[in-house]
Design a protein around this motif. Structure first.
Motif, PDB file in Angstrom:
ATOM      1  N   GLU A  93       3.191  10.626  -6.324  1.00 39.15           N
ATOM      2  CA  GLU A  93       4.237   9.613  -6.113  1.00 39.15           C
ATOM      3  C   GLU A  93       5.624  10.257  -6.126  1.00 39.15           C
ATOM      4  OE1 GLU A  93       5.333   5.123  -7.576  1.00 39.15           O
ATOM      5  OE2 GLU A  93       4.440   6.470  -9.047  1.00 39.15           O
ATOM      6  N   ARG A 145       6.150   3.091   3.479  1.00 36.42           N
ATOM      7  CA  ARG A 145       4.809   2.478   3.492  1.00 36.42           C
ATOM      8  C   ARG A 145       3.869   3.187   2.535  1.00 36.42           C
ATOM      9  NH1 ARG A 145       3.076  -0.799   8.567  1.00 36.42           N
ATOM     10  NH2 ARG A 145       5.097  -1.628   9.107  1.00 36.42           N
ATOM     11  N   GLU A 148       4.711   2.193  -0.950  1.00 37.18           N
ATOM     12  CA  GLU A 148       4.221   0.836  -1.244  1.00 37.18           C
ATOM     13  C   GLU A 148       2.762   0.874  -1.697  1.00 37.18           C
ATOM     14  OE1 GLU A 148       4.993  -1.179   2.435  1.00 37.18           O
ATOM     15  OE2 GLU A 148       7.122  -1.474   1.969  1.00 37.18           O
ATOM     16  N   LEU A 149       1.991   1.823  -1.173  1.00 29.21           N
ATOM     17  CA  LEU A 149       0.589   1.946  -1.562  1.00 29.21           C
ATOM     18  C   LEU A 149       0.433   2.317  -3.032  1.00 29.21           C
ATOM     19  CD1 LEU A 149      -1.047   3.712   1.515  1.00 29.21           C
ATOM     20  CD2 LEU A 149      -1.293   1.323   0.801  1.00 29.21           C
ATOM     21  N   ASP A 151       2.176   1.212  -5.455  1.00 29.95           N
ATOM     22  CA  ASP A 151       2.259  -0.050  -6.197  1.00 29.95           C
ATOM     23  C   ASP A 151       0.952  -0.830  -6.103  1.00 29.95           C
ATOM     24  OD1 ASP A 151       4.874   0.489  -6.938  1.00 29.95           O
ATOM     25  OD2 ASP A 151       5.727  -0.607  -5.234  1.00 29.95           O
ATOM     26  N   LEU A 152       0.306  -0.760  -4.957  1.00 32.85           N
ATOM     27  CA  LEU A 152      -0.937  -1.502  -4.749  1.00 32.85           C
ATOM     28  C   LEU A 152      -2.151  -0.830  -5.369  1.00 32.85           C
ATOM     29  CD1 LEU A 152      -0.506  -2.475  -0.990  1.00 32.85           C
ATOM     30  CD2 LEU A 152      -0.379  -4.017  -2.965  1.00 32.85           C
ATOM     31  N   MET A 153      -2.218   0.494  -5.299  1.00 32.12           N
ATOM     32  CA  MET A 153      -3.443   1.211  -5.647  1.00 32.12           C
ATOM     33  C   MET A 153      -3.370   2.003  -6.948  1.00 32.12           C
ATOM     34  SD  MET A 153      -4.386   2.446  -1.810  1.00 32.12           S
ATOM     35  CE  MET A 153      -6.172   2.384  -1.877  1.00 32.12           C
ATOM     36  N   THR A 155      -1.578   5.155  -9.519  1.00 29.15           N
ATOM     37  CA  THR A 155      -1.203   6.564  -9.423  1.00 29.15           C
ATOM     38  C   THR A 155      -2.186   7.498 -10.110  1.00 29.15           C
ATOM     39  OG1 THR A 155       0.155   6.375 -11.411  1.00 29.15           O
ATOM     40  CG2 THR A 155       1.259   5.999  -9.289  1.00 29.15           C
ATOM     41  N   GLY A 159      -7.766   5.214  -7.904  1.00 35.31           N
ATOM     42  CA  GLY A 159      -6.673   4.665  -7.094  1.00 35.31           C
ATOM     43  C   GLY A 159      -5.934   5.757  -6.336  1.00 35.31           C
ATOM     44  N   LEU A 163      -5.863   6.253  -2.352  1.00 30.02           N
ATOM     45  CA  LEU A 163      -4.566   6.342  -1.671  1.00 30.02           C
ATOM     46  C   LEU A 163      -4.528   7.571  -0.781  1.00 30.02           C
ATOM     47  CD1 LEU A 163      -1.168   5.489  -3.069  1.00 30.02           C
ATOM     48  CD2 LEU A 163      -1.459   7.667  -1.919  1.00 30.02           C
ATOM     49  N   ARG A 166      -6.098   7.062   2.453  1.00 29.14           N
ATOM     50  CA  ARG A 166      -5.355   6.193   3.375  1.00 29.14           C
ATOM     51  C   ARG A 166      -4.233   6.907   4.113  1.00 29.14           C
ATOM     52  NH1 ARG A 166      -4.858   0.531   2.648  1.00 29.14           N
ATOM     53  NH2 ARG A 166      -3.870   0.813   4.651  1.00 29.14           N
TER      54      ARG A 166
END
Length: 174
Positions: A93, A145, A148-149, A151-153, A155, A159, A163, A166
């Motif tokens: 991140e 973008r 943003e992943l 936050d969704l998946m 660190t 997850g 990430l 993706r």
């Protein structure tokens, strides 16, 4: 004679000097992305490593594009020295946050050169730089973008691995 040559360029001399500084920034970005790729490699984040290796090549291509533009228009492009590249990161991140900050700085630099082109009426250089303006919008969007992943998946653990998987689908259209 050297001053006379600088006054009779197709490219405005002030723009040439700013573009040479931009060459340095693109080279620095390319090297920074290599360092990020290496960190990802060492942390088994293969897709992120590939992403940053590709980013490094892309920044080098940007540098060469500017380099050739200067030379093609009667100016003199200078090969840059690169120093002060960070190699230590705490997380993926952090790497993407750093990459976004880097892209934002490049965008601001390109915009400042465009503004200077308008001021000195160097239409050819302004037209040339429009490609970079568009490219920078895409680069910033890609980094945002990906961030943003996080936050969704998350660190960590699974997850982070998901990430990383993706990452290949993000650039250029996701």
């Amino acid at each position: 004679m050297k001053d006379l040559v600088r006054q009779n360029l197709s490219i405005h001399v002030e723009i040439m000097d700013l573009l040479n500084k931009q060459i340095e920034k693109e080279a620095h970005s390319s090297s920074a992305y290599l360092a990020m790729a290496s960190w990802c490699d060492h942390n088994a984040l293969d897709n992120s490593a590939k992403f940053f290796y590709d980013q490094s090549l892309e920044e080098r291509e940007h540098m060469i594009k500017i380099f050739r533009f200067i030379n093609d228009n009667g100016g003199t492009a200078y090969s840059p020295e690169v120093s002060k590249i960070a190699h230590d990161f705490n997380s993926l991140e952090e790497i993407f946050e750093t990459a976004l900050e880097q892209e934002i700085a490049i965008t601001k630099s390109i915009h400042n050169i465009v503004y200077k082109c308008r001021k000195v009426q160097d239409l050819a250089s302004e037209h040339f730089l429009q490609w970079f303006v568009n490219e920078q919008m895409e680069e910033e969007q890609t980094m945002r973008r990906i961030l943003e992943l996080f936050d969704l998946m998350g660190t960590e653990g699974l997850g982070l691995k998901l990430l990383d998987e993706r990452i290949p689908g993000i650039k250029g259209g996701a």
